[in-house]
Structures are given as structure tokens and as C-alpha cells.
Design a protein around this motif. Sequence first.
Motif, PDB file in Angstrom:
ATOM      1  N   ASP A  24      14.645   9.482  -2.687  1.00 12.58           N
ATOM      2  CA  ASP A  24      13.632  10.014  -3.607  1.00 12.58           C
ATOM      3  C   ASP A  24      14.212  10.321  -4.981  1.00 12.58           C
ATOM      4  OD1 ASP A  24      11.260   9.889  -2.085  1.00 12.58           O
ATOM      5  OD2 ASP A  24      11.834  11.676  -0.968  1.00 12.58           O
ATOM      6  N   GLY A  25      15.089   9.455  -5.448  1.00 11.26           N
ATOM      7  CA  GLY A  25      15.663   9.631  -6.772  1.00 11.26           C
ATOM      8  C   GLY A  25      16.878  10.524  -6.815  1.00 11.26           C
ATOM      9  N   ALA A  33       0.834  -1.202   0.000  1.00  8.55           N
ATOM     10  CA  ALA A  33       0.000   0.000   0.000  1.00  8.55           C
ATOM     11  C   ALA A  33       0.867   1.249   0.000  1.00  8.55           C
ATOM     12  CB  ALA A  33      -0.932  -0.002   1.207  1.00  8.55           C
ATOM     13  N   ALA A  34       1.934   1.244   0.797  1.00 11.33           N
ATOM     14  CA  ALA A  34       2.846   2.392   0.820  1.00 11.33           C
ATOM     15  C   ALA A  34       3.529   2.561  -0.534  1.00 11.33           C
ATOM     16  CB  ALA A  34       3.885   2.209   1.919  1.00 11.33           C
ATOM     17  N   ASP A  35       3.916   1.458  -1.146  1.00  9.72           N
ATOM     18  CA  ASP A  35       4.562   1.512  -2.456  1.00  9.72           C
ATOM     19  C   ASP A  35       3.641   2.117  -3.509  1.00  9.72           C
ATOM     20  OD1 ASP A  35       6.954   0.458  -4.121  1.00  9.72           O
ATOM     21  OD2 ASP A  35       5.218  -0.323  -5.198  1.00  9.72           O
ATOM     22  N   LEU A  36       2.340   1.899  -3.343  1.00  8.21           N
ATOM     23  CA  LEU A  36       1.347   2.422  -4.286  1.00  8.21           C
ATOM     24  C   LEU A  36       0.822   3.797  -3.882  1.00  8.21           C
ATOM     25  CD1 LEU A  36      -0.660  -0.894  -4.802  1.00  8.21           C
ATOM     26  CD2 LEU A  36       0.775   0.252  -6.505  1.00  8.21           C
ATOM     27  N   HIS A  37       1.373   4.358  -2.787  1.00 10.77           N
ATOM     28  CA  HIS A  37       0.946   5.652  -2.257  1.00 10.77           C
ATOM     29  C   HIS A  37      -0.494   5.610  -1.737  1.00 10.77           C
ATOM     30  CE1 HIS A  37       4.680   7.257  -3.816  1.00 10.77           C
ATOM     31  NE2 HIS A  37       4.372   6.816  -5.015  1.00 10.77           N
ATOM     32  N   GLY A  56      10.095   3.305   2.542  1.00 13.46           N
ATOM     33  CA  GLY A  56      10.379   2.830   1.193  1.00 13.46           C
ATOM     34  C   GLY A  56      11.785   2.293   0.990  1.00 13.46           C
ATOM     35  N   MET A  57      12.361   1.649   2.012  1.00 12.26           N
ATOM     36  CA  MET A  57      13.733   1.162   1.893  1.00 12.26           C
ATOM     37  C   MET A  57      13.813  -0.013   0.921  1.00 12.26           C
ATOM     38  SD  MET A  57      16.390  -0.336   4.742  1.00 12.26           S
ATOM     39  CE  MET A  57      15.890  -2.051   4.534  1.00 12.26           C
ATOM     40  N   PHE A  70      15.687   5.065  -0.465  1.00 13.79           N
ATOM     41  CA  PHE A  70      14.586   5.440   0.408  1.00 13.79           C
ATOM     42  C   PHE A  70      13.616   6.331  -0.359  1.00 13.79           C
ATOM     43  CE2 PHE A  70      18.093   4.682   3.365  1.00 13.79           C
ATOM     44  CZ  PHE A  70      17.497   3.845   4.291  1.00 13.79           C
ATOM     45  N   ALA A  71      12.321   6.168  -0.050  1.00 18.02           N
ATOM     46  CA  ALA A  71      11.289   7.048  -0.604  1.00 18.02           C
ATOM     47  C   ALA A  71      10.264   7.283   0.500  1.00 18.02           C
ATOM     48  CB  ALA A  71      10.642   6.422  -1.831  1.00 18.02           C
ATOM     49  N   PRO A  72      10.593   8.098   1.499  1.00 13.19           N
ATOM     50  CA  PRO A  72       9.784   8.171   2.717  1.00 13.19           C
ATOM     51  C   PRO A  72       8.508   9.007   2.562  1.00 13.19           C
ATOM     52  CG  PRO A  72      12.070   8.920   3.074  1.00 13.19           C
ATOM     53  CD  PRO A  72      11.807   8.901   1.599  1.00 13.19           C
ATOM     54  N   PHE A  73       7.511   8.631   3.362  1.00 13.65           N
ATOM     55  CA  PHE A  73       6.372   9.517   3.609  1.00 13.65           C
ATOM     56  C   PHE A  73       6.055   9.456   5.095  1.00 13.65           C
ATOM     57  CE2 PHE A  73       3.888   5.593   3.318  1.00 13.65           C
ATOM     58  CZ  PHE A  73       2.862   5.808   4.238  1.00 13.65           C
TER      59      PHE A  73
END
Length: 757
Positions: free
Chosen positions: A743-744, A637-641, A687-688, A697-700
Amino acid sequence: MQRIFEVDPWHLISHQLDDKSKLLQESLTSIGNGYMGMRGMFAEDYSGTTHAGIYIGGVWFPDRTVVGWWKNGYPEYFGKVINAVNFAKVNFWLNDEKVDLAKNQISDFTLDLDMQHGELRRQFTVTKGTARVQITITRFVSIVQKELFVLHYNFRNLGQAPVKLQIDSALDGNVYNQDANYHEQFWQVKSRQQSMTAGLLVAKTKPNPFATPRYTTAMHMTNATTLTPQATPETNQQVVNRFNGELAVGATTDFEKRVIVTTSRDYADQQAVIAAAKKISQQVAQQTYTELETAQQQAWTVRWQQADIKINGDTAAQQGIRFNLFQLFSTYYGEDNRLNIGPKGFTGEKYGGATYWDTEAFALPLYLAVAPTTVSEHLLEYRYNQLPGAVHNAQAQGLQGALFPMVTFNGIESHNEWEITFEEIHRNGTIAYAIYNYTNYTGDETYLREKGIDVLVGIARFWADRVHFSQRKQQYMIHGVTGPNEYENNVNNNWYTNLLARWTLQYTLASLPKTTTAKQTKLAVSTAEKAQWQDIIDHMYLPEDEKLGIFEQQDTYLDKDIQPVTAIPAAQRPINQHWSWDKILRSPYIKQADVLQGIWYFIDQFSPAVKQRNFDFYEPLTVHESSLSPSVHAILAADLHYEAKAVEMYQRTARLDLDNYNNDTNDGLHITSMTGSWLAIVQGFAGMRVRDGQLHFAPFLPQDWQSYQFQINFRGHLLNIEVTKTGTTVNLQSGSALTIDLDGQQLELNSGKPFVD
């Protein structure tokens, strides 16, 4: 949901002594040290509802499999954890009346599990006639000296007259199992020794035809500051030290019990077990109670410094993650590669205390990041050492290669339900995946080259023999399996199982050239065998529905009456406690992630659109009645936002036991699934990922949180990551310079120079 403890960042605190919730309370206040552990039962005799359980790692009993209709390939025995000698037992009398908290007048009751320091405390006041005494009790299982259990009492006379006090400290061999074998005894007392302030009891497991009996020795040392030791009559199954005295008005007195537990897992015979107990007790006797307690607290502090996750803005979420980490580390910290993580740990007898595939799937990723590397290495070595047992399991099914067990203590399958023993073979793929996961995370191929490749080849040979070729479809298939969704048995072409079989063959072929020539010669994988594996890889059948754009869980799944979980009346949930098994099997409802489990494993190999279509289809059909389910859904779910769904699933996995979500925590905690809260935060919210050797990482930040912060070890680097409403801070706390992806954005981190986004 049922919440019986106050919400607190570091403690489980209750002021209620309610017999109706006593079993749940005992489960939640369990303590351990990897070597042994116990439920949070009272040390005193309690005439109400209780499950007094004490368990020792690796001490189990193999019992003959008995079924109405024997099938070839059944395990000869099934294993069970056995309730150990009750070495915690203490009873006390006030003015010659025995205290029983189920019957007596109790006030000012407090129960406190201190997760920060690894201690369980109780305080209460007993009123008996004119006597009024406050009792404070502290217990801990030492993570410094694995054989040591400590129990400390303080008595304070709050009444207006002196109180006669008697304390009996016992080692009690009269114990029973309370799960699969109700009222069955497994221990025979073989020896007893007793002095005025110490005692020793040796017990031996009763004879069985499948394993060498185990000896266990419990030796206790007792000390009372103002009471006088008294002689006690001998009994066949107990050793008792008694203390008597008088407690003046306003006076206090302390009583301490130390227990050393040794077993024949570590020593050759009965005499060696006794000698070891005496030697360790002499060493421990050199330290004061304060010194022992301080050492315990300091050792837990070190663990927390490496593993703690800090959440600001949601105390319930904070309590949940710390509770799960505390119970995980109380169950396993990798000191002994002969041990593993049982689904109930030291908190109950369900699932027999054995090892399941849960460890490789859910526990290994956490230990890789928050514990010394040796912990993860020992988890892998546990399976490597049991490879001969896996070969035996495959041969019992008439198959080549290695079939790692669904349930085991020693590598031999010891589960006697046919749909588990014969069909739930996807566990084999997860054993292989764990080797990949370890190698990918650490970047170290030593284990893969020297030991892991033996495991991979064994598993690959099993898959190559287990598949069959469909002449009609010109593809390889796997029939007669049970996937991760245990609410369907004996299905054909479970997508997840077929996917793992194909992937294992691919990974094994890719890994063989990395080994030495001598190793390849020993493994003797022929050119023809490699060609067969490649043919299976090229022609493996993976069920898919092109119209819906999803992977079909297995053949004919979509022929079911597909209705979402919301169609089930609330009064019928959980369905496993309200529906017949026949009705469950015919329903479309999914116990836990199945297709989504495979997508989680290989999350970077599927496009966002593919992940979204599968998640949107399968999650509404999932009842999450496995403790392993919520974390996978949180990560995806986190991966899909889908941030709200990710948070919902985190809350469920973080507080699954604390809030008794599935109404099944009375008989023990769900230890292996407790990794789910960590996975949901680190792999989900933060998002590790590890891609091509680099950390991403792509944190929220969940909307209701102010911040969260965690640490990970990665290839000799210790990183601290903090996510707030204003951005992300990454701090390289130790190790050489490291480049990560945030985040890229490529960031070069240097120790002592945090990056602030």
C-alpha cells in the motif's frame, strides 16, 4: 447455474445418482496426474448416460482436414485427443446378476472427490433379491509413479444370506471417441497376454499420413483377498481376469486393480513399451495398497503446502479455488516439457486436447508463483522447441517470421476453422508476452538471452510482414483479424492485436542487446530491419474514440447498435446457444475481454481514468461466454476499487464449472481458465504487481469474507500473505531479506519476523 455437489472446503460430495446430471458429475470428478487422466465415469458398465473417457498426455491423432472449399494455407490436418484403452474397466455380479447402477436398486449412494489427497471414492448399497451388498470404491492416478492407476474395491455383505460374487477386471480396446468423431475407433489391438491374475494389452493407433503411429500398453495386476481367480475366454479386443467366490453374511472382501500405462512417446517400439510396463509393474508390486495410497496423499500435501489459498467466511469460494487448483495440478505440473495444458485437460475431448494461447496468457502467472520454477521454464521451452513449426505456419500464410499456432500438439497449426487459423493471430503476441512475464517475475534473463530471443525475433518478423502501411492515414494497420472477442470475425485494426504487435517489436528491439554477439550474428537482424520495426512502432494505428475517451475495439465497432447485456432477455442467454451466428456477429456483444485484455497485460501503463472509462464502457457489453473472461474483469474491477464487481467476477471464475455457469461443463472442464480464480485473488483482491523488480501489494478484503491467505514464490523467497478485517500480515517464510511495497509503504521483511499492518 446448476450445483450438484455439496459445498465443502476440501471435497466434492454428492448423495444423488441422477442420470440427467451424470455427464456433469463425471466432468467434475475427473482425476489425473499430468501424464494421464480420466473422467469420473464408473468403472462398471453403465447403461445410462455416460462418457467414459481416458486420455494420455501427448497421445493424439492427426486427421486430414476436410472442408467444402479448400483455401490456401489451411492446415493439412487437424489434431484430436483420442480416447485411450479403457484400463479402468471392472464389472461384478451378485448371485449371477450383473450390477448396473442405472437399473439396479441402489441406496446410501455417496460420491466423494477428495481434493486434499487426490482420490475419488464411491460408496453405495446394491439390493438384488435377497442379496444386499455395500460396495466402497477408491481410485487414484498416482502423482508419485506417473504410469500407475489404482482401483480398490471393498465388498460387505449386509444381507441375511451368503452372496455369490464374481468380479471381471478388463483391459478393453473396444473404445470410441465421443466428440468430433462420434463412434470412430482409433486403436487397433496388436497384442494380448493374460495370466490368472494379470494381463497386458498393446494397442496401436490406426495408420495416418501425417504422423508415426503410437503404441500404448496397459498392464493390469489384480488381487482379491478371498476370491479365486478363474480362467476366462479370450476376446479380440479385451484382456479379462475373473474372480469368483462367496461372501458370507457380515463378511467383507477386498479387490484391487493396478494398471501400468506406457506409450511409444517414451520408448522406441512395441517391445520396448511392453518391457517398460513389465519392469514398472514389478517395482510397484513391491508396495502394498496402503503404501501406495499414503505416498499419493503425502505428495498432494506437499503441493498444497506451496499453493493452497485459504478463505475464511465463504465456503463456496474456498471450495471453488481449491477445486480449480486441484484440476490444474492434475492436468499439468511441468514434469515433461513436451506437454502443455489443454483447455479440457483429461476431462473431455472438446477442443481436441490441444494447446491454445490460454497457457501463456492465464496459466503461466499462476505456475510462476505456486510451483517450482522448472514448471514455468518447461512451458516456455515447449514453445521454443516448436519454433520450426511456427516458421512453417507463417510460410503457409505466405509470411515471414514465426506464427505460433492457435491449436497444436507439435507446433504445426491444426485448427481447420478459417477465422481461427488465418485471423486469430493475436496469440502470437501472447507468446512473446509470456517471455516478458517470466523474465519480469523471476528477474532471470537467461532464458530470454539464450532461447527466448529466437522466439521474439521470429514473432517480430511476422508482425513486420503482416502489417501494411496506409498511405491515406500514414500509419501501419492490420486488417482481416479476429481479436479475443470471437463474436466478431474478419475485422480491421483490432486494438488489442495492434497493441501487441507494436509492443512485441519494442520488446524485441530492447532485448537484442542483452544477447551475446554470437547470438545476434546468428539471428541476423539487420540495421535496416531494426529501422523498419522502429518505424512500425512509431506509426502503428491504434483505434481510439476521443469523445468517449476509450480505445475502440476495432474499426467501426462503435457504429453498431450499442446496447448493454441487460437488454438481452434472460431466456436468450447464453446467446451462443440461442442466437444464430449471423446475429451474434452483428451484435455489439463481447464474448470475453478484448480491449480489457490488453489493459490487464499492461495495467501499470494506463492512468486510472483511462482504465475506468474503458472498463465502464466494455464490461456492460460483455456476456462472459468464454471461461477466460471473468478473471480479467475481476482484476481490473479490483484495480478500480469496484469491489462488488470484483467479487462477482471472482465467484463466476471460481465456480464456473462447479455451478455450470455457461451450461457447457458436461463435455469437460475449462482447465486453462481455472487459473482465473487464483489471478482474481492474488492480482485482483491482493493487488500483486511486479514493478521494477519489486513486489507490490494493495490488498482489500471482500465484505462477506473474514480473511484470505495465500503463498507465493518470488525470486527465491517464499512469502505468506494473510488479509483480515484488521489488516494484512506478510511473513517471509524462507529466503534472504526482501523489501516489498505494501500500500505504498516500503517494508523490509526478514525470515521468521512477520510484518503485521
